[in-house]
Design an enzyme around this catalytic site. Structure first.
Site, short mmCIF file in Angstrom:
data_model
loop_
_atom_site.label_atom_id
_atom_site.label_comp_id
_atom_site.label_asym_id
_atom_site.label_seq_id
_atom_site.Cartn_x
_atom_site.Cartn_y
_atom_site.Cartn_z
N SER A 1 0.85 -1.19 0.00
CA SER A 1 0.00 0.00 0.00
C SER A 1 0.89 1.24 0.00
CB SER A 1 -0.93 0.00 1.22
OG SER A 1 -0.18 0.00 2.39
N GLY A 2 0.35 2.32 -0.52
CA GLY A 2 1.12 3.55 -0.59
C GLY A 2 1.79 3.77 -1.93
N CYS A 3 1.57 2.84 -2.86
CA CYS A 3 2.13 2.97 -4.21
C CYS A 3 1.01 3.33 -5.17
CB CYS A 3 2.78 1.66 -4.67
SG CYS A 3 4.21 1.18 -3.69
N GLN A 4 1.29 4.23 -6.08
CA GLN A 4 0.30 4.61 -7.09
C GLN A 4 0.03 3.43 -8.02
OE1 GLN A 4 1.58 7.82 -9.59
NE2 GLN A 4 -0.48 8.26 -10.31
N SER A 5 1.06 2.67 -8.34
CA SER A 5 0.94 1.50 -9.20
C SER A 5 0.65 0.28 -8.33
CB SER A 5 2.24 1.26 -9.97
OG SER A 5 2.61 2.40 -10.69
#
Length: 138
Positions: A49-53
């Protein structure tokens, strides 16, 4: 999976690139060498979590106590960032991973100045995820 370069070789290869376009291509090339994830590894528990992708990182330890990392992303540049992260942690024990501060290495690459803010946040999320998962194995 292709053998990832050790951190010093990665830094040398990166510094040989004459501009940021070449550096991005090198990062993408590193990511292309990662082995594909199995469906079992592509589970929500391995999602970062915390990734745009979309990013998945699977971490386990082998019989020798060294960490074995597998990862993937739906974005080529992010997959390359995963490969860079893995090159720093490959062959280390879970304790060594938890204790290792890799931020100076990334500072020497000057990556954060050339990544979008969301990619930089995603990179931090990947580093936190690897360390947290390694901590859980101690």
């Amino acid at each position: 999976m292709a053998q990832l370069p050790d951190p010093q070789k990665l830094l040398r290869n990166f510094s040989r690139c004459s501009n940021w376009e070449e550096k991005y291509l090198y990062i993408i090339e590193l990511g292309a060498g990662l082995a594909p994830l199995s469906d079992a590894q592509r589970q929500d528990g391995n999602r970062v979590s915390g990734c745009q992708s979309q990013v998945w990182i699977d971490l386990a330890s082998n019989e020798q106590g060294n960490v074995v990392l597998h990862g993937d992303s739906d974005a080529a540049i992010v997959k390359g960032l995963i490969a860079i992260v893995f090159s720093l942690y490959q062959g280390l024990s879970v304790r060594e991973i938890v204790e290792l501060d890799v931020r100076p290495f990334f500072a020497s690459l000057a990556l954060t100045q050339h990544l979008t803010p969301s990619r930089s946040q995603g990179l931090e999320a990947m580093l936190r995820a690897v360390r947290a998962r390694a901590s859980a194995l101690i």
